[in-house]
Design a protein around this motif. Structure first.
Motif, PDB file in Angstrom:
ATOM      1  N   LEU A   1      53.505  39.364  61.542  1.00  0.00           N
ATOM      2  CA  LEU A   1      54.300  39.314  60.318  1.00  0.00           C
ATOM      3  C   LEU A   1      53.414  39.052  59.103  1.00  0.00           C
ATOM      4  N   SER A   2      52.449  38.157  59.253  1.00  0.00           N
ATOM      5  CA  SER A   2      51.554  37.828  58.146  1.00  0.00           C
ATOM      6  C   SER A   2      50.737  39.042  57.718  1.00  0.00           C
ATOM      7  N   ILE A   3      50.210  39.781  58.695  1.00  0.00           N
ATOM      8  CA  ILE A   3      49.421  40.972  58.374  1.00  0.00           C
ATOM      9  C   ILE A   3      50.302  42.041  57.725  1.00  0.00           C
ATOM     10  N   GLY A   4      51.513  42.233  58.260  1.00  0.00           N
ATOM     11  CA  GLY A   4      52.424  43.206  57.661  1.00  0.00           C
ATOM     12  C   GLY A   4      52.791  42.848  56.232  1.00  0.00           C
ATOM     13  N   PHE A   5      53.000  41.576  55.975  1.00  0.00           N
ATOM     14  CA  PHE A   5      53.323  41.131  54.627  1.00  0.00           C
ATOM     15  C   PHE A   5      52.141  41.344  53.681  1.00  0.00           C
ATOM     16  N   LYS A   6      50.932  41.119  54.182  1.00  0.00           N
ATOM     17  CA  LYS A   6      49.741  41.370  53.363  1.00  0.00           C
ATOM     18  C   LYS A   6      49.643  42.846  52.975  1.00  0.00           C
ATOM     19  N   LEU A   7      50.016  43.725  53.891  1.00  0.00           N
ATOM     20  CA  LEU A   7      49.987  45.152  53.584  1.00  0.00           C
ATOM     21  C   LEU A   7      50.987  45.490  52.474  1.00  0.00           C
ATOM     22  N   LEU A   8      52.170  44.897  52.522  1.00  0.00           N
ATOM     23  CA  LEU A   8      53.156  45.134  51.471  1.00  0.00           C
ATOM     24  C   LEU A   8      52.672  44.609  50.121  1.00  0.00           C
ATOM     25  N   LEU A   9      51.897  43.536  50.146  1.00  0.00           N
ATOM     26  CA  LEU A   9      51.399  42.957  48.903  1.00  0.00           C
ATOM     27  C   LEU A   9      50.370  43.844  48.212  1.00  0.00           C
ATOM     28  N   VAL A  10      49.847  44.860  48.926  1.00  0.00           N
ATOM     29  CA  VAL A  10      48.877  45.766  48.300  1.00  0.00           C
ATOM     30  C   VAL A  10      49.483  46.436  47.062  1.00  0.00           C
ATOM     31  N   ILE A  11      50.786  46.715  47.084  1.00  0.00           N
ATOM     32  CA  ILE A  11      51.422  47.399  45.949  1.00  0.00           C
ATOM     33  C   ILE A  11      51.386  46.533  44.685  1.00  0.00           C
ATOM     34  N   PRO A  12      51.905  45.296  44.697  1.00  0.00           N
ATOM     35  CA  PRO A  12      51.797  44.487  43.475  1.00  0.00           C
ATOM     36  C   PRO A  12      50.364  44.084  43.144  1.00  0.00           C
ATOM     37  N   ILE A  13      49.525  43.916  44.162  1.00  0.00           N
ATOM     38  CA  ILE A  13      48.130  43.537  43.903  1.00  0.00           C
ATOM     39  C   ILE A  13      47.404  44.647  43.149  1.00  0.00           C
ATOM     40  N   SER A  14      47.567  45.897  43.590  1.00  0.00           N
ATOM     41  CA  SER A  14      46.909  47.006  42.903  1.00  0.00           C
ATOM     42  C   SER A  14      47.459  47.177  41.493  1.00  0.00           C
ATOM     43  N   ALA A  15      48.756  46.924  41.312  1.00  0.00           N
ATOM     44  CA  ALA A  15      49.348  47.022  39.976  1.00  0.00           C
ATOM     45  C   ALA A  15      48.751  45.977  39.039  1.00  0.00           C
ATOM     46  N   LEU A  16      48.622  44.749  39.506  1.00  0.00           N
ATOM     47  CA  LEU A  16      48.031  43.689  38.687  1.00  0.00           C
ATOM     48  C   LEU A  16      46.559  43.968  38.403  1.00  0.00           C
ATOM     49  N   ALA A  17      45.830  44.435  39.420  1.00  0.00           N
ATOM     50  CA  ALA A  17      44.402  44.705  39.244  1.00  0.00           C
ATOM     51  C   ALA A  17      44.173  45.808  38.226  1.00  0.00           C
ATOM     52  N   TYR A  18      45.026  46.835  38.239  1.00  0.00           N
ATOM     53  CA  TYR A  18      44.879  47.937  37.290  1.00  0.00           C
ATOM     54  C   TYR A  18      45.072  47.454  35.855  1.00  0.00           C
ATOM     55  N   GLU A  19      46.096  46.629  35.624  1.00  0.00           N
ATOM     56  CA  GLU A  19      46.325  46.125  34.268  1.00  0.00           C
ATOM     57  C   GLU A  19      45.215  45.173  33.842  1.00  0.00           C
ATOM     58  N   LEU A  20      44.688  44.403  34.781  1.00  0.00           N
ATOM     59  CA  LEU A  20      43.626  43.456  34.453  1.00  0.00           C
ATOM     60  C   LEU A  20      42.338  44.175  34.069  1.00  0.00           C
ATOM     61  N   ILE A  21      41.993  45.246  34.793  1.00  0.00           N
ATOM     62  CA  ILE A  21      40.762  45.957  34.462  1.00  0.00           C
ATOM     63  C   ILE A  21      40.895  46.664  33.112  1.00  0.00           C
ATOM     64  N   ARG A  22      42.084  47.161  32.789  1.00  0.00           N
ATOM     65  CA  ARG A  22      42.313  47.773  31.484  1.00  0.00           C
ATOM     66  C   ARG A  22      42.207  46.732  30.375  1.00  0.00           C
ATOM     67  N   TYR A  23      42.773  45.568  30.627  1.00  0.00           N
ATOM     68  CA  TYR A  23      42.716  44.484  29.644  1.00  0.00           C
ATOM     69  C   TYR A  23      41.272  44.054  29.409  1.00  0.00           C
ATOM     70  N   ALA A  24      40.519  43.875  30.494  1.00  0.00           N
ATOM     71  CA  ALA A  24      39.123  43.447  30.361  1.00  0.00           C
ATOM     72  C   ALA A  24      38.286  44.491  29.631  1.00  0.00           C
ATOM     73  N   ALA A  25      38.546  45.777  29.893  1.00  0.00           N
ATOM     74  CA  ALA A  25      37.771  46.841  29.255  1.00  0.00           C
ATOM     75  C   ALA A  25      38.068  46.945  27.765  1.00  0.00           C
ATOM     76  N   ARG A  26      39.290  46.609  27.350  1.00  0.00           N
ATOM     77  CA  ARG A  26      39.685  46.765  25.949  1.00  0.00           C
ATOM     78  C   ARG A  26      39.413  45.529  25.109  1.00  0.00           C
ATOM     79  N   LEU A  27      39.084  44.419  25.729  1.00  0.00           N
ATOM     80  CA  LEU A  27      38.805  43.206  24.959  1.00  0.00           C
ATOM     81  C   LEU A  27      37.573  43.401  24.073  1.00  0.00           C
ATOM     82  N   PRO A  28      37.601  42.908  22.840  1.00  0.00           N
ATOM     83  CA  PRO A  28      36.378  42.928  22.031  1.00  0.00           C
ATOM     84  C   PRO A  28      35.320  42.023  22.648  1.00  0.00           C
TER      85      PRO A  28
END
Length: 332
Positions: free
Chosen positions: A250-277
């Motif tokens: 169950l723990s491993i399956g739940f970790k796999l489901l978390l890939v969706i929100p994790i990738s979404a957060l990571a994408y916004e974070l890398i965009r934010y970091a790249a655009r910061l002055p």
């Protein structure tokens, strides 16, 4: 009011349109994306450069799939699909073919994507979990409900990630791909500077770029460590299956489901970091990814930078605002 001021740059970065140009190194060449098309340029055995312009397969044509904190996972999938296709075409083109003889069919592309995802799951989800179980058996950590289990899990994730990159960098063919990766970054820097893009100017640019896929993967791993340490014990506090095997499955399956929100957060974070002055906050967010890129983006030679400039020219097309000065090359 102060909190709103701190959140405003993040909201602006998330709402801003996606970057115009991105890229990827391939076998003896570079792929550059520009919106709905990408340019692919490859150095052939006879020394010439062969290039072509191709449509970009997209999963985000519907407006809601381009929304902040939604777009990350579909963009990750479409990038993998297009990357596999570009890699396959680059092999054909580098061998002197016309780029069409062995292009992956949709089923082959799906199989390749599935195998790549399966390998990623095995390396970065299952293997760290099993290693953390070994720490539990040795009495050096707790069970999956506790924090120490997830600290070990995160430690092994990072070790496997960095170790994998270091090991493949020892392969001569991969070292050349990493050089083309550096050429891709340098060329994008030259383009984003707003001046003439030519190999001479590209040479003076940095081979490290804050919007790199390597940095994205690092953000994915770091965010996964935090979210899994918080949410997996929370899930098990609500419901724990009977038996140790079921609990860990169950723990491993739940970790796999978390890939969706994790990738979404990571994408916004890398965009934010790249655009910061430039400043302390930008340096803090960018430093780990830029340091890791020293393993994946090597210094290119003149010929590799020429290929990257051609790929950019093909991606932008004839209506490019920037002046792109390419060496002679052939088009498919």
């Amino acid at each position: 009011m102060n909190r709103s001021r701190r959140l405003l740059p993040l909201l602006c970065a998330c709402a801003a349109p996606c970057p115009a140009v991105g890229g990827q190194a391939v076998m003896e060449g570079v792929m550059m994306r520009n919106g709905d098309v990408y340019g692919l340029a490859v150095r052939q055995p006879d020394g010439g450069i062969l290039a072509r312009r191709l449509p970009w397969f997209s999963l985000t044509r519907r407006p809601w799939l381009r929304m902040p904190f939604v777009r990350g996972f579909p963009i990750l999938l479409e990038t993998l699909v297009n990357g596999i296709r570009a890699l396959n075409r680059s092999v054909e083109m580098a061998d002197g073919g016309n780029g069409d003889a062995s292009v992956l069919s949709p089923w082959h592309a799906a199989l390749s994507l599935g195998l790549a995802l399966l390998m990623a799951v095995g390396l970065f989800v299952v293997a760290p979990h099993l290693m953390s179980l070994a720490m539990l058996a040795l009495g050096l950590g707790g069970d999956v409900e506790g924090l120490t289990f997830h600290l070990w899990d995160g430690f092994y994730k990072c070790c496997i990630f960095v170790g994998y990159i270091w090991l493949i960098s020892l392969v001569p063919e991969i070292r050349r791909v990493f050089q083309y990766h550096g050429a891709e970054h340098k060329t994008i820097h030259a383009f984003e500077s707003g001046s003439v893009v030519e190999p001479e100017r590209v040479r003076r640019m940095s081979r490290l770029h804050p919007r790199c896929g390597t940095t994205f993967l690092l953000f994915v791993i770091c965010i996964s460590i935090i979210l899994q340490a918080l949410l997996v014990p929370l899930l098990l506090a609500f419901w724990t299956p009977q038996g140790a095997v079921a609990k860990h499955a169950l723990s491993i399956g739940f970790k796999l489901l978390l890939v969706i929100p994790i990738s979404a957060l990571a994408y916004e974070l890398i965009r934010y970091a790249a655009r910061l002055p430039d400043g302390p906050r930008a340096s803090l967010l960018r430093a780990p990814g830029l340091a890791l890129q020293r393993l994946t983006a090597h210094e290119p030679d003149e010929r590799q930078m020429e290929v990257a400039v051609v790929a950019l020219a093909e991606a932008l097309g004839r209506d490019a605002d920037a002046e792109i000065r390419t060496p002679p090359y052939a088009r498919l």
